[in-house]
Scaffold this motif. Structure first.
Motif, PDB file in Angstrom:
ATOM      1  N   TYR A 112       0.846  -1.303   0.122  1.00  0.00           N
ATOM      2  CA  TYR A 112      -0.128   0.117   0.034  1.00  0.00           C
ATOM      3  C   TYR A 112       0.797   1.160   0.109  1.00  0.00           C
ATOM      4  O   TYR A 112       1.836   1.369   0.732  1.00  0.00           O
ATOM      5  CB  TYR A 112      -1.072   0.033   1.304  1.00  0.00           C
ATOM      6  CG  TYR A 112      -1.653  -1.231   1.395  1.00  0.00           C
ATOM      7  CD1 TYR A 112      -1.582  -2.246   2.355  1.00  0.00           C
ATOM      8  CD2 TYR A 112      -2.863  -1.269   0.772  1.00  0.00           C
ATOM      9  CE1 TYR A 112      -2.275  -3.286   2.321  1.00  0.00           C
ATOM     10  CE2 TYR A 112      -3.815  -2.238   0.613  1.00  0.00           C
ATOM     11  CZ  TYR A 112      -3.295  -3.297   1.586  1.00  0.00           C
ATOM     12  OH  TYR A 112      -4.219  -4.576   1.527  1.00  0.00           O
ATOM     13  N   VAL A 122       0.625   5.816  -0.282  1.00  0.00           N
ATOM     14  CA  VAL A 122      -0.275   6.987  -0.558  1.00  0.00           C
ATOM     15  C   VAL A 122       0.695   8.056  -0.946  1.00  0.00           C
ATOM     16  O   VAL A 122       1.660   8.193  -0.292  1.00  0.00           O
ATOM     17  CB  VAL A 122      -0.922   7.143   0.915  1.00  0.00           C
ATOM     18  CG1 VAL A 122      -1.764   8.564   0.562  1.00  0.00           C
ATOM     19  CG2 VAL A 122      -1.970   6.171   1.080  1.00  0.00           C
ATOM     20  N   ASP A 162      -8.013  -1.870 -12.531  1.00  0.00           N
ATOM     21  CA  ASP A 162      -9.140  -0.997 -12.080  1.00  0.00           C
ATOM     22  C   ASP A 162     -10.437  -1.727 -12.410  1.00  0.00           C
ATOM     23  O   ASP A 162     -10.827  -2.375 -13.321  1.00  0.00           O
ATOM     24  CB  ASP A 162      -9.194   0.301 -12.844  1.00  0.00           C
ATOM     25  CG  ASP A 162      -7.721   0.899 -12.898  1.00  0.00           C
ATOM     26  OD1 ASP A 162      -6.951   0.869 -13.760  1.00  0.00           O
ATOM     27  OD2 ASP A 162      -7.571   1.402 -11.729  1.00  0.00           O
ATOM     28  N   THR A 182      -3.942  11.741 -10.008  1.00  0.00           N
ATOM     29  CA  THR A 182      -4.850  11.193  -9.492  1.00  0.00           C
ATOM     30  C   THR A 182      -5.509   9.821 -10.130  1.00  0.00           C
ATOM     31  O   THR A 182      -6.033   9.040  -9.820  1.00  0.00           O
ATOM     32  CB  THR A 182      -6.304  12.195  -8.754  1.00  0.00           C
ATOM     33  OG1 THR A 182      -6.606  12.866 -10.144  1.00  0.00           O
ATOM     34  CG2 THR A 182      -5.740  13.174  -7.899  1.00  0.00           C
ATOM     35  N   THR A 241      -4.095   6.349  -9.462  1.00  0.00           N
ATOM     36  CA  THR A 241      -4.767   5.720  -8.317  1.00  0.00           C
ATOM     37  C   THR A 241      -5.312   4.252  -8.741  1.00  0.00           C
ATOM     38  O   THR A 241      -6.071   4.343  -9.600  1.00  0.00           O
ATOM     39  CB  THR A 241      -5.926   6.327  -7.615  1.00  0.00           C
ATOM     40  OG1 THR A 241      -5.396   7.543  -6.830  1.00  0.00           O
ATOM     41  CG2 THR A 241      -6.540   5.308  -6.598  1.00  0.00           C
ATOM     42  N   SER A 242      -4.616   3.202  -8.458  1.00  0.00           N
ATOM     43  CA  SER A 242      -4.931   1.879  -9.033  1.00  0.00           C
ATOM     44  C   SER A 242      -4.221   0.915  -8.035  1.00  0.00           C
ATOM     45  O   SER A 242      -3.432   1.006  -7.258  1.00  0.00           O
ATOM     46  CB  SER A 242      -4.580   1.882 -10.459  1.00  0.00           C
ATOM     47  OG  SER A 242      -5.005   0.593 -11.008  1.00  0.00           O
ATOM     48  N   ARG A 248      -1.206  -1.213  -4.069  1.00  0.00           N
ATOM     49  CA  ARG A 248      -2.303  -0.428  -4.096  1.00  0.00           C
ATOM     50  C   ARG A 248      -1.793   0.928  -3.888  1.00  0.00           C
ATOM     51  O   ARG A 248      -1.300   1.269  -2.883  1.00  0.00           O
ATOM     52  CB  ARG A 248      -3.370  -0.912  -3.294  1.00  0.00           C
ATOM     53  CG  ARG A 248      -4.507  -0.006  -3.395  1.00  0.00           C
ATOM     54  CD  ARG A 248      -5.805  -0.452  -2.521  1.00  0.00           C
ATOM     55  NE  ARG A 248      -6.686  -1.832  -3.393  1.00  0.00           N
ATOM     56  CZ  ARG A 248      -6.936  -2.031  -4.447  1.00  0.00           C
ATOM     57  NH1 ARG A 248      -7.336  -0.984  -5.189  1.00  0.00           N
ATOM     58  NH2 ARG A 248      -7.552  -3.095  -4.825  1.00  0.00           N
ATOM     59  N   THR A 266      -2.554   4.740  -3.921  1.00  0.00           N
ATOM     60  CA  THR A 266      -3.324   5.971  -3.848  1.00  0.00           C
ATOM     61  C   THR A 266      -2.839   7.286  -4.079  1.00  0.00           C
ATOM     62  O   THR A 266      -1.939   7.722  -3.462  1.00  0.00           O
ATOM     63  CB  THR A 266      -4.373   6.108  -2.546  1.00  0.00           C
ATOM     64  OG1 THR A 266      -4.793   4.807  -2.193  1.00  0.00           O
ATOM     65  CG2 THR A 266      -5.390   7.193  -2.394  1.00  0.00           C
ATOM     66  N   LEU A 315      -3.137  11.327  -3.981  1.00  0.00           N
ATOM     67  CA  LEU A 315      -4.163  12.437  -3.312  1.00  0.00           C
ATOM     68  C   LEU A 315      -3.892  13.737  -4.109  1.00  0.00           C
ATOM     69  O   LEU A 315      -2.752  14.248  -4.389  1.00  0.00           O
ATOM     70  CB  LEU A 315      -3.927  12.587  -1.888  1.00  0.00           C
ATOM     71  CG  LEU A 315      -4.274  11.153  -1.059  1.00  0.00           C
ATOM     72  CD1 LEU A 315      -3.783  11.557   0.183  1.00  0.00           C
ATOM     73  CD2 LEU A 315      -5.645  10.643  -1.467  1.00  0.00           C
TER      74      LEU A 315
END
Lengths: 114, 111
Positions: A10, A12, A38, A83, A86-87, A110, A112, A114
């Motif tokens: 993960y 971000v 996706d 953005t 994101t996938s 994963r 993300t 922002l």
């Protein structure tokens, strides 16, 4: 046991950041692939490589680059994350020849943005 | 253009209720057709390769078959642990072309 390891499960990141996704395989496979997945769009091929220092564009290479300096490692680079990147990102590898279609996938990263 | 279409998009079965998933393909020349299973949040896992029409492969409750235009994944007496997304892919004969994947069928087996 066959293994494809992706560095981060993960992540971000902020818009505009440079993002590195690393993938290592321990099977001495010639072929390596990066996909994104996706909902509703399925698996889409970003880049692939059939040999060290070799790369080929897949179906959706825009906004991405790759590096394969060693046989076991294939890196995906997002030069300036957006953005819409994101996938879920999936790395895969396979041997050459008649079993080239038998892909071994990593667990996925994963991302993300922002 | 090489293309793979899977149907249905989603399938809900009672435990023990056998059914089939369909994979229709259009390809210039078929080197191989592949089935994968994907559990939520994980990467796909290879199941079968089929090379020519008439070929069949089996693994536990799953049997894959191939014709010149489509492949079926038959699930006999499914159990809840068979719940997953099943992906079909074709490898064209032209050069060293990567797999072309379908969008998958999401299977739910209810106890």
């Amino acid at each position: 046991d066959v293994k494809v390891t992706q560095s981060s499960r993960y992540l971000v990141k902020r818009t505009g950041e440079k993002v590195f996704l690393e993938c290592v395989q321990d099977m001495d496979h010639e072929n390596m692939f990066w996909y994104r997945q996706d909902p509703g769009l399925g698996l889409r091929l970003i880049y692939f490589s059939y040999d060290v220092k070799m790369k080929e564009k897949g179906d959706i290479p825009e906004g991405y680059s790759v590096s394969r300096e060693k046989k076991e490692r294939f890196s995906l680079i997002l030069e300036s994350a957006s953005t819409n990147q994101t996938s879920m990102y999936l790395c895969a590898s396979s041997t050459g020849g008649g079993r080239a279609g038998e892909l071994f996938f990593g667990e996925g990263s994963r991302l993300t943005v922002l | 253009e090489d293309q793979v279409t899977q149907s249905p998009e989603a399938l809900r079965l009672q435990e023990g209720e056998s059914s089939s998933l369909n994979c229709s393909y259009t390809v210039s020349g078929l080197r191989g057709l592949f089935w994968y299973r994907q559990d939520p949040g994980k990467g796909p896992e290879f199941l079968f390769t089929l090379y020519s029409a008439g070929e069949e492969k089996e693994k536990e409750r799953l049997k894959a078959t191939l014709t010149k235009k489509e492949s079926f994944l038959h699930i006999t007496a499914p159990k809840p642990e068979d719940s997953a997304t099943y992906l079909c892919a074709v490898q064209p004969y032209s050069g060293n072309t990567p797999l072309v994947f379908g969008k998958g069928t999401r299977l739910s087996v209810i106890a």
